[in-house]
Design an enzyme around this catalytic site. Structure first.
Site, mmCIF file in Angstrom:
data_model
loop_
_atom_site.group_PDB
_atom_site.id
_atom_site.type_symbol
_atom_site.label_atom_id
_atom_site.label_comp_id
_atom_site.label_asym_id
_atom_site.label_seq_id
_atom_site.Cartn_x
_atom_site.Cartn_y
_atom_site.Cartn_z
ATOM 1 N N HIS A 170 3.697 12.638 32.615
ATOM 2 C CA HIS A 170 4.651 11.460 32.983
ATOM 3 C C HIS A 170 4.629 11.972 34.665
ATOM 4 O O HIS A 170 5.168 11.089 35.106
ATOM 5 C CB HIS A 170 6.452 12.188 32.884
ATOM 6 C CG HIS A 170 7.194 10.378 32.879
ATOM 7 N ND1 HIS A 170 7.316 9.924 34.032
ATOM 8 C CD2 HIS A 170 8.031 10.019 31.694
ATOM 9 C CE1 HIS A 170 7.952 8.465 33.578
ATOM 10 N NE2 HIS A 170 8.913 8.759 31.860
ATOM 11 N N ASP A 409 -3.516 -4.632 22.240
ATOM 12 C CA ASP A 409 -4.457 -5.489 20.903
ATOM 13 C C ASP A 409 -5.900 -4.765 21.389
ATOM 14 O O ASP A 409 -6.830 -5.708 22.392
ATOM 15 C CB ASP A 409 -4.269 -7.295 20.964
ATOM 16 C CG ASP A 409 -5.210 -7.935 19.731
ATOM 17 O OD1 ASP A 409 -5.892 -7.029 19.228
ATOM 18 O OD2 ASP A 409 -5.113 -8.756 19.381
#
Length: 470
Positions: A170, A409
């Site tokens: 992170h 996608d």
């Protein structure tokens, strides 16, 4: 090949940006980055329908997947870089050298794909084989500790599905930065065969840290905390980010539909003066799940005592500061731009019949306060965090509906499930995302011990019935 809980590892390679495409680069960490030295890695799994055998994936899909990842890393090279952590008085930085890479592992699983992606409770260890392992940190000749940033694992479920698993540090960037990277990777895969790579030019990441303004005094405060972290890391051979056992835990996903979210907004609006509070789907959904979590935990632990009604419950959530701080930070800023927020409600209030409304007001008021204050008071964040663990019963969230994880996608359609596997290390974490199948809904993942999960399901269903009552 190595076997691990129904997973067979087929290959492990290194993927770098195209040779010579990124010069040797170093840039400092901001104080917004440094606060994440104290938090564990993020583990996010994207599951897709993929009705093809493993041989098809290896021959037809894998080459373009690797090539498109390399192209995406050219723009998002910090994910292929390393975090350099020198001892005092050195300052941490991100450093990239030509040839730095992301570890990319390919595996095959014999697990039942439909069971893996289900919403109902499943053993917490079910997802662990699909989570990639970051290479271990190392110590350079000058004593600087070197931390890898990102690892990817693609797991094929023959003739049924595929999982793209990620583990990332992170410190390099927040969820918005990572999802920006994933979007560009998916877009470059979809367009690489045609040679059209303009998708990588439409929305390039803004890498410069100069937009994060901070006083010298504040930077010194955060650096001192960082130096303490480095010292503890070396003494303990690594940081500790929670030791909550996972042996008796199960994982499940719950959906708050759009109609229920709108109903909650109406209920909160009745108790708030017009314009006094922004009542968003995020606010009411967090309040709803927070109350369900607290009540189910008390029930599961048989804690019916009213002796501590003044005890304070806290809800910790990140606030995205892009375009909301004193200095203008672009929407495509690559890095961390999150301010920690803490909403508080008394125990007697949150478990009362008006608990959801009061919880929503507390969260909404905190958001309003942060919007007006910006980064003022940041020098106290570490001190406030240390007090949180000592004084408060805290619930945290990971993720955000605004990250739009279900829009990634790779040419196989939208994900059929997205999971945040690292929440199983925290006994009070909720993983938030937009609802895959209903616009305006919220999806929440939980990892709880079996008894607590049973109680949560009961409380969740009861509260849904209550807010459905007209």
């Amino acid at each position: 090949m190595a076997q691990n809980r129904k997973v067979e590892f087929l290959d492990s390679i290194h993927v770098s940006p195209p040779p010579g495409s990124v010069p040797t680069t170093s840039f400092p960490l901001t104080f917004l980055d440094m606060q994440w030295f104290f938090v564990g890695n993020v583990e996010r799994l994207f599951f897709y329908q993929f009705p093809h055998p493993t041989s098809y994936f290896m021959e037809n899909t894998l080459p373009t997947l690797k090539h498109s990842l390399s192209l995406a890393l050219q723009n998002f090279f910090p994910y292929a870089a390393n975090i350099m952590c020198p001892q005092q008085p050195g300052k941490p930085c991100i450093h990239y050298t030509d040839g730095d890479f992301v570890t990319f592992t390919i595996a095959e699983s014999a697990a039942d794909f439909n069971h893996v992606v289900a919403n109902y409770p499943r053993d917490i260890k079910l997802l662990h084989p699909f989570v990639p392992q970051l290479p271990p940190s190392r110590v350079a000749e000058d004593g600087t500790r070197v931390l890898p940033v990102l690892a990817i694992q693609v797991t094929v479920f023959p003739d049924s599905g595929v999982c793209i698993g990620s583990t990332y540090n992170h410190i390099v960037g927040d969820g918005k930065s990572f999802m920006h990277f994933m979007s560009c990777w998916a877009a470059s895969l979809n367009n690489s065969n045609s040679g059209d790579l303009t998708c990588l030019e439409h929305s390039p990441p803004s890498i410069s840290r100069d937009v994060i303004k901070v006083s010298a005094d504040m930077e010194l405060r955060f650096l001192q905390s960082y130096w303490n972290w480095v010292s503890l890391f070396d003494k303990n051979s690594g940081p500790s980010h929670g030791t909550d056992t996972v042996e008796d835990k199960v994982r499940a996903t719950f959906v708050l539909g759009r109609a229920h979210a709108e109903r909650l907004k109406q209920l909160v609006s009745k108790d708030v003066e017009s314009g006094q509070l922004h009542i968003s789907t995020f606010v009411v959904a967090c309040a709803f799940f927070w109350v369900c979590f607290i009540k189910s935990k008390e029930s599961a632990t048989k804690d019916s005592s009213h002796d501590h009604d003044d005890e304070v419950y806290a809800f910790a959530f990140p606030f995205d500061g892009r375009n909301r701080l004193e200095s203008q930070v672009p929407a495509t800023y690559f890095g961390n731009c999150l301010k920690p927020c803490l909403a508080k409600v008394k125990k007697s209030e949150i478990r009362g019949e008006n608990g959801i409304v009061l919880a929503a007001k507390a969260i909404g008021n905190k958001i309003k306060e942060v919007e007006s204050r910006g980064l003022r008071g940041a020098e106290h964040w570490f001190a406030d965090h240390s007090e949180i663990d000592k004084r408060l019963c805290i619930t945290t969230i990971a993720g955000s509906p605004k990250l739009k994880v279900y829009e990634i996608d790779f040419g196989w359609g939208r994900p059929c499930k997205v999971e945040m596997a690292h929440i199983d290390r925290d006994g009070g974490a909720l993983a938030l995302a937009e609802c895959r199948d209903e616009q305006g809904g919220i999806e929440v993942g939980l990892a709880l011990n079996k008894n607590h999960m049973d109680e949560f399901i009961t409380v969740f269903e009861q509260n849904l019935k209550l807010i459905s009552f007209e």
